[in-house]
Design a protein around this motif. Sequence first.
Motif, PDB file in Angstrom:
ATOM      1  N   GLN A  10       0.891  -1.293  -0.078  1.00 57.35           N
ATOM      2  CA  GLN A  10       0.016   0.010   0.045  1.00 57.35           C
ATOM      3  C   GLN A  10       1.054   1.374  -0.055  1.00 57.35           C
ATOM      4  O   GLN A  10       1.573   1.552   0.772  1.00 57.35           O
ATOM      5  N   GLN A  11       0.756   1.941  -1.236  1.00 53.28           N
ATOM      6  CA  GLN A  11       1.658   3.254  -1.496  1.00 53.28           C
ATOM      7  C   GLN A  11       1.737   4.305  -0.381  1.00 53.28           C
ATOM      8  O   GLN A  11       2.902   4.786   0.264  1.00 53.28           O
ATOM      9  N   MET A  12       0.501   4.431   0.215  1.00 53.77           N
ATOM     10  CA  MET A  12       0.360   5.259   1.295  1.00 53.77           C
ATOM     11  C   MET A  12       1.154   4.808   2.734  1.00 53.77           C
ATOM     12  O   MET A  12       1.846   5.816   3.446  1.00 53.77           O
ATOM     13  N   MET A  13       0.850   3.794   3.085  1.00 54.86           N
ATOM     14  CA  MET A  13       1.304   3.122   4.233  1.00 54.86           C
ATOM     15  C   MET A  13       3.139   3.046   4.177  1.00 54.86           C
ATOM     16  O   MET A  13       3.714   3.185   4.981  1.00 54.86           O
ATOM     17  N   LEU A  14       3.428   2.810   2.827  1.00 52.65           N
ATOM     18  CA  LEU A  14       4.944   2.827   2.711  1.00 52.65           C
ATOM     19  C   LEU A  14       5.412   3.838   2.844  1.00 52.65           C
ATOM     20  O   LEU A  14       6.561   4.103   3.544  1.00 52.65           O
ATOM     21  N   GLY A  18       7.964   4.927   5.996  1.00 50.26           N
ATOM     22  CA  GLY A  18       9.331   5.676   5.540  1.00 50.26           C
ATOM     23  C   GLY A  18       9.692   6.717   6.258  1.00 50.26           C
ATOM     24  O   GLY A  18      10.544   7.116   7.049  1.00 50.26           O
ATOM     25  N   ALA A  19       8.656   7.548   6.231  1.00 52.55           N
ATOM     26  CA  ALA A  19       8.750   8.938   6.978  1.00 52.55           C
ATOM     27  C   ALA A  19       8.728   8.822   8.619  1.00 52.55           C
ATOM     28  O   ALA A  19       9.750   9.469   9.121  1.00 52.55           O
ATOM     29  N   LEU A  20       8.194   8.221   9.027  1.00 55.56           N
ATOM     30  CA  LEU A  20       8.045   7.605  10.585  1.00 55.56           C
ATOM     31  C   LEU A  20       9.507   7.493  10.951  1.00 55.56           C
ATOM     32  O   LEU A  20       9.906   7.686  11.756  1.00 55.56           O
ATOM     33  N   LEU A  21      10.116   6.459  10.088  1.00 57.21           N
ATOM     34  CA  LEU A  21      11.412   6.008  10.452  1.00 57.21           C
ATOM     35  C   LEU A  21      12.632   6.809  10.294  1.00 57.21           C
ATOM     36  O   LEU A  21      13.500   6.743  11.094  1.00 57.21           O
ATOM     37  N   ASP A  22      12.550   7.394   9.275  1.00 56.54           N
ATOM     38  CA  ASP A  22      13.572   8.455   8.890  1.00 56.54           C
ATOM     39  C   ASP A  22      13.349   9.608  10.200  1.00 56.54           C
ATOM     40  O   ASP A  22      14.712  10.291  10.093  1.00 56.54           O
ATOM     41  N   PHE A  23      12.617   9.688  10.719  1.00 49.67           N
ATOM     42  CA  PHE A  23      12.554  10.741  11.812  1.00 49.67           C
ATOM     43  C   PHE A  23      13.436  10.418  13.125  1.00 49.67           C
ATOM     44  O   PHE A  23      13.911  11.192  13.809  1.00 49.67           O
ATOM     45  N   GLU A  24      13.622   9.208  13.068  1.00 52.86           N
ATOM     46  CA  GLU A  24      14.591   8.632  14.216  1.00 52.86           C
ATOM     47  C   GLU A  24      15.790   8.733  13.850  1.00 52.86           C
ATOM     48  O   GLU A  24      16.610   8.623  12.752  1.00 52.86           O
ATOM     49  N   ALA A  25      16.664   9.242  14.859  1.00 53.09           N
ATOM     50  CA  ALA A  25      18.141   9.858  14.989  1.00 53.09           C
ATOM     51  C   ALA A  25      19.050   8.632  14.293  1.00 53.09           C
ATOM     52  O   ALA A  25      19.985   9.057  13.557  1.00 53.09           O
ATOM     53  N   ASP A  26      18.617   7.402  14.816  1.00 57.33           N
ATOM     54  CA  ASP A  26      19.492   6.382  14.372  1.00 57.33           C
ATOM     55  C   ASP A  26      19.010   5.384  13.628  1.00 57.33           C
ATOM     56  O   ASP A  26      19.560   4.400  13.394  1.00 57.33           O
ATOM     57  N   MET A  27      18.217   5.896  12.575  1.00 59.59           N
ATOM     58  CA  MET A  27      17.519   4.963  11.555  1.00 59.59           C
ATOM     59  C   MET A  27      17.493   5.766  10.268  1.00 59.59           C
ATOM     60  O   MET A  27      17.289   7.080  10.091  1.00 59.59           O
ATOM     61  N   LYS A  28      17.573   4.865   9.092  1.00 59.74           N
ATOM     62  CA  LYS A  28      17.641   5.375   7.984  1.00 59.74           C
ATOM     63  C   LYS A  28      16.944   4.378   7.053  1.00 59.74           C
ATOM     64  O   LYS A  28      17.477   3.161   6.767  1.00 59.74           O
ATOM     65  N   VAL A  29      15.904   4.625   6.231  1.00 55.82           N
ATOM     66  CA  VAL A  29      15.172   3.961   5.292  1.00 55.82           C
ATOM     67  C   VAL A  29      16.067   3.779   3.983  1.00 55.82           C
ATOM     68  O   VAL A  29      16.123   4.980   3.228  1.00 55.82           O
ATOM     69  N   VAL A  30      16.652   2.846   3.490  1.00 56.62           N
ATOM     70  CA  VAL A  30      17.514   2.675   2.370  1.00 56.62           C
ATOM     71  C   VAL A  30      16.648   1.997   1.387  1.00 56.62           C
ATOM     72  O   VAL A  30      17.153   2.342   0.066  1.00 56.62           O
ATOM     73  N   GLY A  31      15.600   1.581   1.307  1.00 55.35           N
ATOM     74  CA  GLY A  31      14.939   0.803   0.214  1.00 55.35           C
ATOM     75  C   GLY A  31      13.204   0.585   0.693  1.00 55.35           C
ATOM     76  O   GLY A  31      13.110   0.344   1.756  1.00 55.35           O
ATOM     77  N   ASP A 108       6.165   2.242  19.256  1.00 60.38           N
ATOM     78  CA  ASP A 108       6.475   0.804  19.311  1.00 60.38           C
ATOM     79  C   ASP A 108       7.250   0.151  18.340  1.00 60.38           C
ATOM     80  O   ASP A 108       8.089  -0.751  18.436  1.00 60.38           O
ATOM     81  N   LEU A 109       7.082   0.694  17.005  1.00 59.98           N
ATOM     82  CA  LEU A 109       7.794   0.333  15.692  1.00 59.98           C
ATOM     83  C   LEU A 109       9.345   0.387  16.068  1.00 59.98           C
ATOM     84  O   LEU A 109      10.258  -0.374  15.927  1.00 59.98           O
ATOM     85  N   ALA A 110       9.480   2.059  16.350  1.00 59.36           N
ATOM     86  CA  ALA A 110      11.053   2.033  16.712  1.00 59.36           C
ATOM     87  C   ALA A 110      11.524   1.455  17.699  1.00 59.36           C
ATOM     88  O   ALA A 110      12.793   1.004  17.694  1.00 59.36           O
ATOM     89  N   ALA A 111      10.958   1.210  18.726  1.00 58.64           N
ATOM     90  CA  ALA A 111      11.432   0.487  19.824  1.00 58.64           C
ATOM     91  C   ALA A 111      11.551  -1.044  19.704  1.00 58.64           C
ATOM     92  O   ALA A 111      12.493  -1.481  20.049  1.00 58.64           O
ATOM     93  N   ALA A 112      10.605  -1.545  18.709  1.00 56.03           N
ATOM     94  CA  ALA A 112      11.095  -2.894  18.364  1.00 56.03           C
ATOM     95  C   ALA A 112      12.334  -3.348  17.541  1.00 56.03           C
ATOM     96  O   ALA A 112      12.738  -4.189  17.767  1.00 56.03           O
ATOM     97  N   ILE A 113      12.624  -2.237  16.627  1.00 55.70           N
ATOM     98  CA  ILE A 113      13.611  -2.300  15.817  1.00 55.70           C
ATOM     99  C   ILE A 113      14.828  -2.344  16.249  1.00 55.70           C
ATOM    100  O   ILE A 113      15.741  -3.355  16.526  1.00 55.70           O
TER     101      ILE A 113
END
Length: 199
Positions: A10-14, A18-31, A108-113
């Motif tokens: 689902q494009q919107m969810m994707l 991506g935006a949510l995780l890119d906000f985390e200082a220690d995470m980067k969406v690469v693909g 919870d997503l970032a914490a789980a990662i």
Amino acid sequence: MIEIVIAEDQQMMLGALGALLDFEADMKVVGKAHNGEEAIKLVKALNPNICIMDIEMPVMDGLDAAYELKDHSCRVMVLTTFAQPGYFERARRAGVEGYLLKDSPSEDLAAAIRTIMDGRRVYAPELVDMVYHNETPLTEREEQVLKLIAEGRTTQQIADELKITNGTVRNYVSVILDKLEVGNRIEAISYYQKKGWLR
């Protein structure tokens, strides 16, 4: 930096993930992938730390893709709307390190990662409860008969293999259908698989 590949059809969810995780200082969406096949290609090309995988996607579902990546160094985490014991069982067999539901709080997503990157597993609590309270109503022998049906054996072949009569096999089938509250053998197999009981 934790490098992440997201597989979501689902494009919107994707985009939102991506935006949510890119906000985390220690995470980067690469693909970003739209199906399991794309996810495998991206993981092999980019070698990320973790792949977040939806389950129901076109071309190849997330659990088949997770299984393909079982021996890869990339960790796999399932993020889905489906709290089904059958899916959870398949995910565990595929070696996924996490299984979260999409209605979990976003933090919870970032914490789980991070937890997964620390070498621990993260499973949605409701799924763990479901597995422990999800026991088959069939006896070992009834389950044996159903497995043989699932393998495509005829009544005669089942009778021969289990050294019982055709009539006994038919009795077992009748009891199985009653216990599972289904109308035929195909529904019984489907129901049993969905519950995660057919291994």
